[in-house]
Structure formats: structure tokens, C-alpha cells
Design a protein around this motif. Structure first.
Motif, mmCIF file in Angstrom:
data_model
loop_
_atom_site.group_PDB
_atom_site.id
_atom_site.type_symbol
_atom_site.label_atom_id
_atom_site.label_comp_id
_atom_site.label_asym_id
_atom_site.label_seq_id
_atom_site.Cartn_x
_atom_site.Cartn_y
_atom_site.Cartn_z
ATOM 1 N N VAL A 1 86.572 3.205 -23.017
ATOM 2 C CA VAL A 1 87.468 4.360 -23.133
ATOM 3 C C VAL A 1 88.921 3.938 -22.899
ATOM 4 O O VAL A 1 89.825 4.377 -23.618
ATOM 5 C CB VAL A 1 87.059 5.469 -22.141
ATOM 6 C CG1 VAL A 1 88.085 6.605 -22.151
ATOM 7 C CG2 VAL A 1 85.672 6.014 -22.500
ATOM 8 N N ARG B 1 93.290 10.928 -17.585
ATOM 9 C CA ARG B 1 92.091 10.897 -18.422
ATOM 10 C C ARG B 1 91.058 9.922 -17.886
ATOM 11 O O ARG B 1 89.859 10.225 -17.815
ATOM 12 C CB ARG B 1 92.469 10.519 -19.864
ATOM 13 C CG ARG B 1 93.184 11.595 -20.640
ATOM 14 C CD ARG B 1 93.751 11.044 -21.942
ATOM 15 N NE ARG B 1 94.457 12.055 -22.710
ATOM 16 C CZ ARG B 1 95.274 11.784 -23.718
ATOM 17 N NH1 ARG B 1 95.467 10.518 -24.092
ATOM 18 N NH2 ARG B 1 95.890 12.759 -24.362
ATOM 19 N N VAL C 1 87.234 10.781 -16.689
ATOM 20 C CA VAL C 1 86.114 10.168 -17.411
ATOM 21 C C VAL C 1 85.319 9.247 -16.489
ATOM 22 O O VAL C 1 84.075 9.259 -16.496
ATOM 23 C CB VAL C 1 86.623 9.400 -18.646
ATOM 24 C CG1 VAL C 1 85.497 8.562 -19.258
ATOM 25 C CG2 VAL C 1 87.173 10.360 -19.688
ATOM 26 N N SER D 1 81.467 9.907 -15.623
ATOM 27 C CA SER D 1 80.482 8.939 -16.115
ATOM 28 C C SER D 1 79.791 8.214 -14.974
ATOM 29 O O SER D 1 78.608 7.866 -15.088
ATOM 30 C CB SER D 1 81.146 7.930 -17.055
ATOM 31 O OG SER D 1 82.174 7.218 -16.401
ATOM 32 N N VAL E 1 79.017 12.817 -21.009
ATOM 33 C CA VAL E 1 80.211 12.089 -21.444
ATOM 34 C C VAL E 1 79.987 11.514 -22.839
ATOM 35 O O VAL E 1 80.434 10.402 -23.152
ATOM 36 C CB VAL E 1 80.592 10.973 -20.449
ATOM 37 C CG1 VAL E 1 81.182 11.555 -19.189
ATOM 38 C CG2 VAL E 1 79.384 10.073 -20.131
ATOM 39 N N VAL F 1 84.585 12.856 -25.200
ATOM 40 C CA VAL F 1 85.755 12.106 -24.730
ATOM 41 C C VAL F 1 86.892 12.233 -25.742
ATOM 42 O O VAL F 1 88.065 12.348 -25.375
ATOM 43 C CB VAL F 1 85.395 10.632 -24.482
ATOM 44 C CG1 VAL F 1 86.621 9.845 -24.012
ATOM 45 C CG2 VAL F 1 84.275 10.516 -23.447
ATOM 46 N N PHE G 1 85.740 19.072 -19.152
ATOM 47 C CA PHE G 1 86.920 18.528 -19.827
ATOM 48 C C PHE G 1 87.951 19.619 -20.129
ATOM 49 O O PHE G 1 89.164 19.381 -20.042
ATOM 50 C CB PHE G 1 86.514 17.804 -21.109
ATOM 51 C CG PHE G 1 85.853 16.476 -20.868
ATOM 52 C CD1 PHE G 1 86.308 15.618 -19.894
ATOM 53 C CD2 PHE G 1 84.748 16.081 -21.625
ATOM 54 C CE1 PHE G 1 85.704 14.385 -19.666
ATOM 55 C CE2 PHE G 1 84.137 14.858 -21.409
ATOM 56 C CZ PHE G 1 84.614 14.004 -20.425
#
Length: 314
Positions: free
Chosen positions: A92, A172, A176, A180, A192, A197, A297
Motif C-alpha cells: 500500500v 492513510r 490501513v 490490516s 481491507v 483501500v 474508511f
């Protein structure tokens, strides 16, 4: 809002459905699940379901970014000896850096690098599929422009100052990584899912239009995941029909949902296809995981916008 049965809408829908069904059919024929590239549905949604290309980018950059990220994703799986949550965080992060360096808003590239890590794909068949399918979408987009279905791409770039990019990147990655680190070891990795994402990347951007309608974004994402799951269970597990039949119906359903909500949000379409790729034992709870992920999110993006004072684009 354009009607579902307008001439342009039907032609655009035919382009999208043809690509998705062809992809799944080829994957079935060769018994190669790596050929199924869910983000191609997002590319089709962004290229065909709106007259204008929904991202600020060009055709060449689309192909290059997807191909580069697909290669990087497979290389991470092959050569980074780390737990999956760490590999996923690295993927990511690299995707966010490629997005920044590309000077585009073409967020689907993040899914191209994150997907092989999440499902532990080691085959370069995935890379070839991502490349050729993106080229196919681009070629059909050019055809659509010639037919008057879509508007010509004007290209262009976006320039995000480093002082603005770094804080949103840190935010971000924090969200994430935290999500995760919990979801993947707990066997809930689709919280996720890479298209989520991508959605988070778009939602937390300064010019996000989807954050002007957050409840619609959550509903559209969840219903697309549900339609893909139901089609997989009903047509494949229930009736024993080919996976391409589920691809046909679920892609039609995703198009209908986009028209119903009047909202072209490409990650939603990718979730329809992802439901066709995951292990069948994960399909039943896939929509619930997607709902949990997109809810987190959206809430995180709303918090970020409140902290920064950013306003959602209308």
C-alpha cells in the motif's frame, strides 16, 4: 442522471460487461484464476459509465502504472520474507508513492499492487493479465470516443505539494496498517480488500466527490459486494453454472446500481469481480467484511476532513 436504458448507457454497459465476461471466461478456459483482475471492472466503470474519464490521467500512464504495480506486488510476495500484514503495508505504501509520482488521480493502481499480496499471488500470469486487460480497456475507450459514447481524454496532471501529501500519506498508512494488523491475522482480510483501500485513497483526497454522499458510497460498495457474492453462490455453487455466468449477471447488477445511485465510484465495481475470485468458503461473509471495511474508511475520511478543514467536492 442518465437512464439505465438510454442509448449511450446501453452501449457503455455493453463495453464493460464484454470485458468482464471475457476476462472470467478466459480464466475458466485456461484454469488460471490469476487472469481474473478485479480492478479491470473499476477501470471499465471509470472509462465507460461516465462520458468523461473519472481520473486525471492519460492512457499511457494508466497502462504503465497498473503494469508497474502488478510487478511490484508479485515481487513483494516472492522476495519480501515478512508476515502478510507487513507485506500488505509495504504494498500500500509503494502504491501511494507511485500514485504521487505519477501525478495522476488514478487510484486503482493501489489495488494492482495490493491484491497479489493479500491473496499471495506469486505468478506473473497476474502481471500479464493486468497489462493486457488494461490495454484492452484503453483500446475500447478509444473506440467509445470514436463512436461518440465517451469524451476524448484531455490528459493533464495533478500537482500535490509534498507538505500536503506527507500528512495524508501518514494518515492513510496509519489507518490501513491498524486495520490490516487486526483483520488479516483474524481471518477477516477482506475488511481491507484492495478495492476498499482504493476507495479510502479517493475518499481521503482533497477533491473527493464521494465524501459529499458518504452513505451512498457505503451502500453502493456493500451492495456491489453483495451482488457478486449472491451471483457466485446462486449460479456457480447452487446451479453449477460457469463462473462467467455469474460475471455476466453481477456486472450487469453493478452497472444498474451505479445508475440507481447516480454515482460512478469505480472501486464498487471491482468488488463485484473480487467476489468471483476469492475462495468459495469466504463468499458468504464477504459482503459483511466489505461493509465493515468501507464503514471504517468512510468514518476515518470524515475525521480527516474535519481535522484538515477540507470540503467535499460537489
Amino acid at each position: 442522471m442518465e437512464t439505465l436504458f438510454g442509448r449511450r448507457a446501453l452501449r457503455a454497459s455493453a463495453f464493460m460487461m464484454a470485458v468482464v465476461v471475457l476476462m472470467v471466461g478466459v480464466a475458466e478456459f485456461f484454469c488460471e484464476r490469476e487472469i481474473i483482475f478485479p480492478e479491470v471492472a473499476a477501470l471499465c466503470a471509470g472509462c465507460f459509465l461516465s462520458p468523461r474519464l473519472v481520473w486525471t490521467t492519460g492512457y499511457v500512464r494508466m497502462v504503465l502504472c497498473v503494469s508497474l504495480c502488478a510487478v511490484l506486488g508479485v515481487l513483494i510476495v516472492r522476495f519480501v520474507p515478512a508476515p502478510v500484514p507487513v507485506q500488505f503495508a509495504a504494498a500500500v505504501l509503494l502504491g501511494q508513492l507511485v500514485l504521487f509520482a505519477s501525478r495522476t488521480t488514478f487510484a486503482p493502481l493501489v489495488s494492482a499492487i495490493a491484491l497479489p499480496v493479500l491473496i499471495q499471488t506469486r505468478s506473473f500470469v497476474y502481471v500479464a493479465a493486468a497489462f493486457f486487460l488494461t490495454v484492452l480497456v484503453v483500446v475500447l475507450r478509444v473506440v467509445a470516443v470514436r463512436l461518440g459514447i465517451a469524451e476524448a481524454v484531455k490528459g493533464g496532471s495533478v500537482s500535490v505539494p509534498v507538505r500536503e501529501f506527507v500528512p495524508v500519506l501518514v494518515f492513510r498508512m496509519a489507518v490501513v496498517c491498524a486495520l490490516s494488523a487486526f483483520a488479516i491475522p483474524a481471518g477477516l482480510k477482506f475488511i481491507v480488500a484492495p478495492p476498499l483501500v482504493v476507495a479510502f485513497t479517493e475518499l481521503s483526497g482533497r477533491s473527493s466527490r464521494a465524501m459529499a454522499r458518504p452513505f451512498s458510497a457505503v451502500a453502493l460498495i456493500t451492495l456491489c459486494a453483495l451482488s457478486g457474492s449472491l451471483c457466485r453462490l446462486a449460479f456457480c455453487a447452487g446451479l453449477g453454472l460457469p463462473l462467467s455466468s455469474a460475471a455476466f449477471v453481477s456486472s450487469a447488477a453493478s452497472i444498474a446500481l451505479v445508475r440507481l445511485f447516480g454515482m460512478v465510484f469505480p472501486p464498487a465495481a471491482a468488488l463485484c469481480v473480487l467476489a468471483l475470485l476469492i475462495p468459495v468458503e469466504s463468499v458468504a461473509f464477504f459482503p459483511l467484511q466489505v461493509f465493515a471495511g468501507i464503514t471504517v474508511f468512510v468514518l476515518a475520511s470524515a475525521l480527516w476532513r474535519k481535522m484538515t478543514g477540507w470540503k467535499s467536492a460537489s
